[in-house]
Design an enzyme around this catalytic site. Structure first.
Site, PDB file in Angstrom:
ATOM      1  N   ASP A  49     -10.373  81.631 -14.210  1.00 16.73           N
ATOM      2  CA  ASP A  49      -9.975  80.272 -13.838  1.00 16.73           C
ATOM      3  C   ASP A  49     -10.052  79.351 -15.048  1.00 16.73           C
ATOM      4  O   ASP A  49     -11.098  79.247 -15.692  1.00 16.73           O
ATOM      5  CB  ASP A  49     -10.895  79.755 -12.732  1.00 16.73           C
ATOM      6  N   TYR A  54      -9.125  71.937 -19.908  1.00 17.86           N
ATOM      7  CA  TYR A  54     -10.248  72.617 -20.558  1.00 17.86           C
ATOM      8  C   TYR A  54      -9.992  72.861 -22.046  1.00 17.86           C
ATOM      9  O   TYR A  54     -10.928  73.119 -22.794  1.00 17.86           O
ATOM     10  CB  TYR A  54     -10.533  73.960 -19.884  1.00 17.86           C
ATOM     11  N   LYS A  79      -4.300  74.753 -14.062  1.00 21.55           N
ATOM     12  CA  LYS A  79      -4.130  73.522 -13.293  1.00 21.55           C
ATOM     13  C   LYS A  79      -3.381  72.482 -14.121  1.00 21.55           C
ATOM     14  O   LYS A  79      -3.537  72.428 -15.342  1.00 21.55           O
ATOM     15  CB  LYS A  79      -5.501  72.952 -12.896  1.00 21.55           C
ATOM     16  N   HIS A 112      -4.813  69.454 -10.325  1.00 22.95           N
ATOM     17  CA  HIS A 112      -6.235  69.375 -10.656  1.00 22.95           C
ATOM     18  C   HIS A 112      -6.995  68.323  -9.836  1.00 22.95           C
ATOM     19  O   HIS A 112      -8.100  68.585  -9.363  1.00 22.95           O
ATOM     20  CB  HIS A 112      -6.402  69.094 -12.150  1.00 22.95           C
TER      21      HIS A 112
END
Length: 285
Positions: A49, A54, A79, A112
């Site tokens: 994931d 990120y 996402k 998200h």
């Protein structure tokens, strides 16, 4: 759903399966994520994931290329971030994510966070609908095997379904002892939406909980293992994160014990153990 091993799957409403414990990569830097993902895959994880936010998709992509595991045995989620909401922006963001991961398709792509009225007023509903329309199109084109949501509460989902053509397959929410969003989880299950738990271990206050440690000691397990087991017994898919290879193995070693109904209720009732505990209608990022 009964899980007996790491790669047993939750069945999504489109017939696709998703491995029952995922490996989370939030706050894992581009530099360290390559080795971390390789270690997770070596430990048996097949569900990775990530998210554009990120900043580590490229490193994950390199690890997936170098791991030697056939693509069809891997399940990769990313996402679309908040600044890329809307139909055209989402399409562009997805293309960039796919390029960074160096993949031909994604297994799961999520919105998200929902656009909320605090930031966007009455436009929030339209923004979410347009973002979802882009995901639907990518899904029907075969570029994504499943689409879903993250941090959407029941009222956000209800609004989305007023215009949605494709039903969300997943909703990923913060879920850990001390922040048990049981009503949101129950709503999703009743509507055939798989629930994923981000931050299932919470933060230090969760793992330091004497109650969780005491329950774990009964089974020869750590507080972290109790957290993962508790999530699974709520029929929710946990996404534990660690860069420690030993803890990766530990977090997946949860199939040889079961919490009692009383223990589940005790953990359900825990309050204020820390975590992000963000309210989707209140965030302003």
């Amino acid at each position: 759903m009964e899980c007996r091993k790491l790669t047993d799957g939750f069945l999504m409403n489109n017939g696709e399966k998703i491995p029952c414990i995922g490996y989370g990569t939030y706050k894992t830097t581009e530099e360290e994520v390559y080795g971390a993902v390789l270690s997770a895959l070596k430990a048996g994880y097949r569900h990775i994931d990530t998210a554009a936010f990120y900043g580590n998709e490229a490193g994950i992509g390199r690890a997936l290329k170098d791991c030697g595991i056939p693509r069809e045995e891997l399940f990769v989620t990313s996402k679309v971030w908040n600044t890329d909401r809307g139909y055209e922006n989402t399409k562009e963001a997805f293309a960039a994510t796919l390029e960074r991961l160096d993949l031909d398709y994604l297994d799961l792509y999520l919105i998200h966070w929902p656009a909320n009225r605090k930031q966007f007023g009455e436009e929030a509903k339209k923004i979410n609908a347009e973002t979802w329309r882009a995901l639907e199109e990518l899904y029907t084109e075969g570029k994504i095997k499943a689409i879903g949501l993250s941090n959407f509460l029941p009222h956000h989902i209800e609004e989305l379904m007023e215009t949605a053509v494709v039903k969300p397959m997943v909703d990923q929410i913060e879920f850990h002892p001390g922040w048990a969003q049981l009503e949101a989880g129950e709503y999703c299950r009743k509507n055939d939406i798989v629930v994923e738990a981000w931050s299932p271990l919470g933060r230090k206050e969760v793992l330091d909980s004497g109650i969780l440690q005491e329950i774990g000691a009964k089974y020869g397990k750590s507080a972290a293992q109790v957290c993962v087991r508790w999530v699974l017994q709520h029929d929710i898919l946990p996404l534990p994160k660690t860069v420690n290879s030993g803890r990766m193995v530990e977090n997946a070693d949860v199939f040889d014990f079961a919490l009692t109904e009383e223990e589940m209720k005790t953990i359900d009732s825990l309050k204020d153990l820390g975590g992000q505990c963000a309210l989707p209608d209140e965030v302003d990022f």
